[in-house]
Write a protein that holds these residues in place. Sequence first.
Motif, mmCIF file in Angstrom:
data_model
loop_
_atom_site.group_PDB
_atom_site.id
_atom_site.type_symbol
_atom_site.label_atom_id
_atom_site.label_comp_id
_atom_site.label_asym_id
_atom_site.label_seq_id
_atom_site.Cartn_x
_atom_site.Cartn_y
_atom_site.Cartn_z
ATOM 1 N N THR A 150 -8.513 -7.635 7.567
ATOM 2 C CA THR A 150 -9.120 -8.615 6.665
ATOM 3 C C THR A 150 -8.193 -9.793 6.424
ATOM 4 O OG1 THR A 150 -10.375 -6.863 5.553
ATOM 5 C CG2 THR A 150 -10.149 -8.953 4.389
ATOM 6 N N LEU A 151 -6.919 -9.512 6.186
ATOM 7 C CA LEU A 151 -5.959 -10.591 5.950
ATOM 8 C C LEU A 151 -5.821 -11.488 7.169
ATOM 9 C CD1 LEU A 151 -3.127 -8.769 3.965
ATOM 10 C CD2 LEU A 151 -4.742 -10.461 3.100
ATOM 11 N N HIS A 152 -5.822 -10.885 8.352
ATOM 12 C CA HIS A 152 -5.679 -11.696 9.559
ATOM 13 C C HIS A 152 -6.929 -12.531 9.827
ATOM 14 C CE1 HIS A 152 -1.828 -10.964 11.503
ATOM 15 N NE2 HIS A 152 -1.841 -9.796 10.926
ATOM 16 N N MET A 153 -8.076 -12.040 9.398
ATOM 17 C CA MET A 153 -9.285 -12.842 9.545
ATOM 18 C C MET A 153 -9.237 -14.076 8.646
ATOM 19 S SD MET A 153 -11.093 -11.453 11.865
ATOM 20 C CE MET A 153 -11.085 -9.896 12.742
ATOM 21 N N LYS A 154 -8.571 -13.960 7.489
ATOM 22 C CA LYS A 154 -8.491 -15.071 6.544
ATOM 23 C C LYS A 154 -7.267 -15.940 6.763
ATOM 24 C CE LYS A 154 -12.102 -13.682 4.187
ATOM 25 N NZ LYS A 154 -13.359 -14.476 4.143
ATOM 26 N N SER A 155 -6.338 -15.482 7.560
ATOM 27 C CA SER A 155 -5.065 -16.181 7.717
ATOM 28 C C SER A 155 -5.160 -17.293 8.761
ATOM 29 C CB SER A 155 -3.979 -15.180 8.127
ATOM 30 O OG SER A 155 -2.809 -15.844 8.546
ATOM 31 N N ALA B 95 -4.217 5.382 5.996
ATOM 32 C CA ALA B 95 -4.420 4.698 7.280
ATOM 33 C C ALA B 95 -5.636 3.789 7.232
ATOM 34 C CB ALA B 95 -4.559 5.730 8.403
ATOM 35 N N ALA B 96 -6.757 4.293 6.717
ATOM 36 C CA ALA B 96 -7.979 3.496 6.682
ATOM 37 C C ALA B 96 -7.799 2.255 5.812
ATOM 38 C CB ALA B 96 -9.138 4.343 6.157
ATOM 39 N N THR B 97 -7.172 2.404 4.655
ATOM 40 C CA THR B 97 -6.969 1.263 3.756
ATOM 41 C C THR B 97 -6.035 0.236 4.368
ATOM 42 O OG1 THR B 97 -7.241 2.771 1.880
ATOM 43 C CG2 THR B 97 -6.321 0.598 1.416
ATOM 44 N N THR B 98 -4.963 0.704 5.011
ATOM 45 C CA THR B 98 -3.991 -0.206 5.610
ATOM 46 C C THR B 98 -4.615 -0.996 6.758
ATOM 47 O OG1 THR B 98 -2.204 1.325 5.040
ATOM 48 C CG2 THR B 98 -1.721 -0.359 6.688
ATOM 49 N N LEU C 179 0.822 -1.209 0.000
ATOM 50 C CA LEU C 179 0.000 0.000 0.000
ATOM 51 C C LEU C 179 0.854 1.257 0.000
ATOM 52 C CD1 LEU C 179 -2.898 -0.983 2.423
ATOM 53 C CD2 LEU C 179 -2.948 -0.795 -0.064
ATOM 54 N N PHE C 180 2.015 1.191 0.632
ATOM 55 C CA PHE C 180 2.951 2.316 0.603
ATOM 56 C C PHE C 180 3.372 2.618 -0.825
ATOM 57 C CE2 PHE C 180 7.704 3.096 0.754
ATOM 58 C CZ PHE C 180 7.596 4.474 0.883
#
Length: 407
Positions: free
Chosen positions: A244-249, A235-238, A114-115
């Motif tokens: 979301t990634l941690h919910m799927k990980s 900030a909001a996107t990150t 994202l950066f």
Amino acid sequence: LEVNFRNVRLPDALVGILTILAAFGAGRAAGGRRAGLLAALFVAIQPLHVQMSRECYFYAPIVLGCFLALWAVLHLADRLERRQPQGPVFYLLAFAGFLLLSNVQISSWNFAALFAVTLYVLLVPPALRGQRSWRPVVVLTLGFFLIGCPSLLSEWGMRDAIKSLFGERKDYWQNIFGERLGNPWIDSGRIFFAYLTGSGGFRIWTSLLCVLAGIGAIAGRWKSDRKIRVFGGFAATTILLLVTLHMKSPYPMENRHYANLFPLLVIGSCLGFLYWADRLGVLLARGREARPAAAAAAGLLLLGVNAYPAWMSTKLDWEPPHAAISRWVDRNLPPRSVVLCDRWFNPWNEYRVNPSTNVVYTFTVPNEPVQVYTSSRWRVTAMEFINRNPLAAYLELKSYWTRLSPW
């Protein structure tokens, strides 16, 4: 330097100090000198960051990389607004931040991606309109590609991460870590607040105050300040992507896995404190005269909430059990004894840092994680080793009994 308990932690300690300076730079770029000083104070006394800076782990460099990257984004936004060219400082911040984000640990790759996207969003449209040169885009692209090559091309890099998170090895890691316990949204919120002032007792309210103050400041300055819009969107996107990634990980939700959110929370909170303190000063008819007092009041609030926990985190520096074990074997075992360790990392990791002058630590075969432990028939190899070396000692620290049964 000699490999010992203190020296292996020295890099993280130095990185933690540099992070305070990077926080000042990012804060100043976001909201001026007051915001920079408040951000530096926030980082210096944030208990979780103090703890990470005293370890020999890879999360402290990630936090530094995130602050440098955020500083680069805000620096670029300011330069574009002032219609000034990008100088060496911007490239130094961008490349140093991307290096730490892309080549240290997988948990910071979303921030790195994202950066890079944010920099392109800022640079490409003016170049397409003919208002800016394409040179910064080309330089960044080449630099990011060279820096990111190890993660992109190596076996331990991107390909392995995709397989582990979304591909054929997801079930493998799920089996290793087991099922998550508790509500993942509650766990995520608890970790989120851990990087502010905590989530226990009254601390959850001060953490919530930090979040709401930051959101309010971004909303209040959204139309008038382009840097705030850039920071708020980034900030909001990150935050959304990481959660979301941690919910799927399949990986467990740990505080350190959210380390790349810390800079965003720090800068957002500092902007919020100063924004609302300034507005309060205006209401009290003191105007700009209240600005120094507002910054001081915000600093005192942070000191009051985080100073004591930060000091206590330095007292968590108990002596590791490995040093006491080495002293015990030096006193009680015959010279040149062989000690079989039940965890194959110990001989060349913990006991290199805490060595014995009397015995030799060893292992038979790799035995982690638990699937490797069983497939390599480690217990059989251990018994065969003891049969061949009846005078050897056996050190048991890590137990899989809860999943495998006792010996």
